[in-house]
Scaffold this active site. Structure first.
Site, PDB file in Angstrom:
ATOM      1  N   TYR A 141       0.819  -1.213   0.000  1.00  0.00           N
ATOM      2  CA  TYR A 141       0.000   0.000   0.000  1.00  0.00           C
ATOM      3  C   TYR A 141       0.856   1.268   0.000  1.00  0.00           C
ATOM      4  O   TYR A 141       0.436   2.301  -0.521  1.00  0.00           O
ATOM      5  CB  TYR A 141      -0.909   0.034   1.235  1.00  0.00           C
ATOM      6  CG  TYR A 141      -2.256  -0.621   1.071  1.00  0.00           C
ATOM      7  CD1 TYR A 141      -2.360  -1.945   0.679  1.00  0.00           C
ATOM      8  CD2 TYR A 141      -3.424   0.085   1.326  1.00  0.00           C
ATOM      9  CE1 TYR A 141      -3.604  -2.549   0.547  1.00  0.00           C
ATOM     10  CE2 TYR A 141      -4.671  -0.514   1.198  1.00  0.00           C
ATOM     11  CZ  TYR A 141      -4.753  -1.827   0.799  1.00  0.00           C
ATOM     12  OH  TYR A 141      -5.978  -2.404   0.673  1.00  0.00           O
ATOM     13  N   LYS A 191       2.552 -15.365   1.575  1.00  0.00           N
ATOM     14  CA  LYS A 191       2.791 -16.196   0.392  1.00  0.00           C
ATOM     15  C   LYS A 191       4.288 -16.512   0.361  1.00  0.00           C
ATOM     16  O   LYS A 191       5.018 -16.079  -0.550  1.00  0.00           O
ATOM     17  CB  LYS A 191       2.361 -15.451  -0.883  1.00  0.00           C
ATOM     18  CG  LYS A 191       0.868 -15.448  -1.129  1.00  0.00           C
ATOM     19  CD  LYS A 191       0.303 -16.797  -1.576  1.00  0.00           C
ATOM     20  CE  LYS A 191       0.658 -17.126  -3.004  1.00  0.00           C
ATOM     21  NZ  LYS A 191       0.087 -18.443  -3.428  1.00  0.00           N
ATOM     22  N   ASP A 223      -3.762 -17.783  -0.141  1.00  0.00           N
ATOM     23  CA  ASP A 223      -4.845 -18.355  -0.963  1.00  0.00           C
ATOM     24  C   ASP A 223      -5.541 -19.482  -0.207  1.00  0.00           C
ATOM     25  O   ASP A 223      -6.763 -19.620  -0.237  1.00  0.00           O
ATOM     26  CB  ASP A 223      -4.321 -18.822  -2.335  1.00  0.00           C
ATOM     27  CG  ASP A 223      -3.099 -19.718  -2.241  1.00  0.00           C
ATOM     28  OD1 ASP A 223      -2.471 -19.794  -1.160  1.00  0.00           O
ATOM     29  OD2 ASP A 223      -2.756 -20.359  -3.249  1.00  0.00           O
ATOM     30  N   ASP A 247      -6.382  -7.018   4.095  1.00  0.00           N
ATOM     31  CA  ASP A 247      -7.521  -6.327   3.465  1.00  0.00           C
ATOM     32  C   ASP A 247      -8.470  -7.348   2.853  1.00  0.00           C
ATOM     33  O   ASP A 247      -9.678  -7.334   3.088  1.00  0.00           O
ATOM     34  CB  ASP A 247      -6.993  -5.372   2.381  1.00  0.00           C
ATOM     35  CG  ASP A 247      -8.114  -4.656   1.653  1.00  0.00           C
ATOM     36  OD1 ASP A 247      -9.025  -4.160   2.333  1.00  0.00           O
ATOM     37  OD2 ASP A 247      -8.079  -4.613   0.411  1.00  0.00           O
ATOM     38  N   ASP A 251     -12.356  -8.959   4.422  1.00  0.00           N
ATOM     39  CA  ASP A 251     -13.652  -8.893   3.731  1.00  0.00           C
ATOM     40  C   ASP A 251     -14.311 -10.273   3.699  1.00  0.00           C
ATOM     41  O   ASP A 251     -15.525 -10.400   3.880  1.00  0.00           O
ATOM     42  CB  ASP A 251     -13.491  -8.378   2.293  1.00  0.00           C
ATOM     43  CG  ASP A 251     -13.744  -6.880   2.190  1.00  0.00           C
ATOM     44  OD1 ASP A 251     -13.510  -6.178   3.197  1.00  0.00           O
ATOM     45  OD2 ASP A 251     -14.157  -6.418   1.114  1.00  0.00           O
TER      46      ASP A 251
HETATM   47  C1  IPM Z   1     -10.405  -1.149   4.021  1.00  0.00           C
HETATM   48  C2  IPM Z   1     -10.677  -0.522   2.686  1.00  0.00           C
HETATM   49  C3  IPM Z   1      -9.533   0.421   2.349  1.00  0.00           C
HETATM   50  C4  IPM Z   1      -8.272  -0.397   2.235  1.00  0.00           C
HETATM   51  C5  IPM Z   1      -9.768   1.282   1.092  1.00  0.00           C
HETATM   52  C6  IPM Z   1     -11.075   2.051   1.157  1.00  0.00           C
HETATM   53  C7  IPM Z   1      -8.625   2.219   0.845  1.00  0.00           C
HETATM   54  O1  IPM Z   1     -10.854  -1.512   1.735  1.00  0.00           O
HETATM   55  O2  IPM Z   1     -10.235  -0.403   5.017  1.00  0.00           O
HETATM   56  O3  IPM Z   1     -10.354  -2.370   4.094  1.00  0.00           O
HETATM   57  O4  IPM Z   1      -7.982  -0.969   1.173  1.00  0.00           O
HETATM   58  O5  IPM Z   1      -7.552  -0.485   3.223  1.00  0.00           O
HETATM   59 MG    MG Z   2     -10.924  -3.490   2.490  1.00  0.00          MG
END
Ligand code: IPM
Ligand code: MG
Length: 361
Positions: A141, A191, A223, A247, A251
């Site tokens: 990042y 990885k 993965d 990240d 999710d």
């Molecule tokens: C998160 C989001 C952010 C990230 C984006 C909005 C920049 O996806 O906080 O997980 O990738 O960190």
């Molecule tokens: Mg995110």
């Protein structure tokens, strides 16, 4: 000493959910005569429209001077074509970097009453309770060099995935200590079969394990972890991962619980300063309709009380109030199974009612 709280509603439903969290906060401040000062400022697309920047300098300065930041959400399609520095997401990335909020705690847990809202079969997700510890200020990042080259053919773009030993040690320490306080299991994800930076990460985490004999450490390739989270999520207690893998995995983990509108997060630095935000985004499709679920933001307030404001008991009371709220059958639209759902602004008053009862019991 007065503790400073900065509220950054941001864009979309960020406005509505922070208003709900503030209602709960206001109630607790009066009930407990808390010495907190509260400031509101714009970030994201809203700040860009009004002040020309998603993270104006005075907002950053105020954030640096605050003990806790409650962050709603940023972003909406109308700002997608802005140049890099003006995009709403820069508010988030800028605050993380400038405040050195390297430790991102993302719990994923299931309220068993909501199991049917999950896309996964009930027996697989029952009792789900995972903590993802995501590194937040390094890795690909922020790695340099990065860029886009259009003066050569073919054009190309590049980023750098880089971690130094100190960065790995400080995030792994947070994860080992979290595992000690939970069920004593830590899974480090990378990885290492492909990337030098991952092989290095694994070696350092392995080296640290000797200082935590009470933690059972395992390693997984990212993965595989993505698959394991869906197949058998209850094998996990704490997961530690780099910025990018964390990240993605967070999710997946949030989706398991069926209700991304329920999950809070904390981003901490090495002092007790922290930024607290719901895992969901700005949800432009439902913004302004008074139907967003503010529970994740209210639970993020609980995390702020716990980690930055030294009010652990109040944090527990909010968490318990949320459990009671769900057990009592209250549902916003995202988690409702019938047509009977609460509006956003009906949630905080119900949570406060539960808090009132628990304080008199
Ligand atoms: C998160 C989001 C952010 C990230 C984006 C909005 C920049 O996806 O906080 O997980 O990738 O960190
Ligand atoms: Mg995110």
């Amino acid at each position: 000493m007065t503790k400073k709280i900065l509220i950054l509603p941001g864009d979309g439903i960020g406005q509505e959910v922070t208003a709900s969290a503030q209602e709960v906060l206001n109630y607790l401040m009066v009930e407990n005569a808390l010495d907190f000062s509260i400031t509101h400022m714009d970030v994201g697309g809203t700040a860009y429209e009004k002040h020309g920047s998603p993270l104006p300098a005075n907002v950053l300065a105020e954030a640096k001077a605050s003990d806790a930041i409650l962050f709603g959400a940023v972003g909406a399609p109308q700002w997608d074509d802005l140049d890099w520095d003006h995009r709403p997401e820069q508010a988030l990335l800028g605050l993380r970097k400038e405040l050195e909020l390297f430790a991102n705690l993302r719990p994923a847990f299931l309220f068993n009453e909501l199991a049917s809202a999950s896309p996964i079969k009930n027996h697989i997700i029952e009792n789900l309770d995972i903590l993802i510890v995501r590194e937040l200020t390094g890795g690909v990042y922020f790695g340099e060099p990065r860029g886009l080259v259009t003066s050569e053919s073919p054009n190309y773009a590049f980023n750098t995935m880089i971690y130094n030993e100190d960065e790995i040690r400080r995030i792994a320490k947070v994860a080992f200590e979290a595992a000690q306080k939970r069920n004593g299991k830590l899974c480090s994800v990378e990885k290492a079969n492909v990337l030098e930076v991952s092989k290095f990460w694994r070696a350092i985490v392995t080296d640290m394990a000797k200082d935590y004999p009470d933690v059972e450490l395992s390693h997984q390739l990212a993965d595989n972890t993505a698959m394991q989270l869906v197949l058998n999520p209850n094998q996990f207690d704490v997961i530690v991962a780099s910025n990018l893998f964390g990240d993605i995995l967070s999710d997946i983990a949030a989706t398991l619980s069926g209700s991304i509108g329920m999950l809070p997060s904390a981003s901490l630095n090495s002092t007790s300063q922290g930024m607290y935000e719901p895992c969901h985004g700005s949800a432009p499709d439902i913004a302004g309709q008074n139907i967003a679920n503010p529970i994740a933001m209210i639970a993020s307030l609980a995390m702020a009380l716990k980690y930055s404001l030294n009010e652990v008991t109040l944090a527990e009371r909010i968490d318990n109030a949320i459990k009671t709220f769900i057990a009592n059958g209250h549902r916003t639209k995202d988690i409702s199974t019938d047509n009977n759902s609460l509006n956003t602004n009906e949630v905080a008053p119900l949570i406060i009612e539960i808090l009132k009862n628990d304080s008199t019991n």
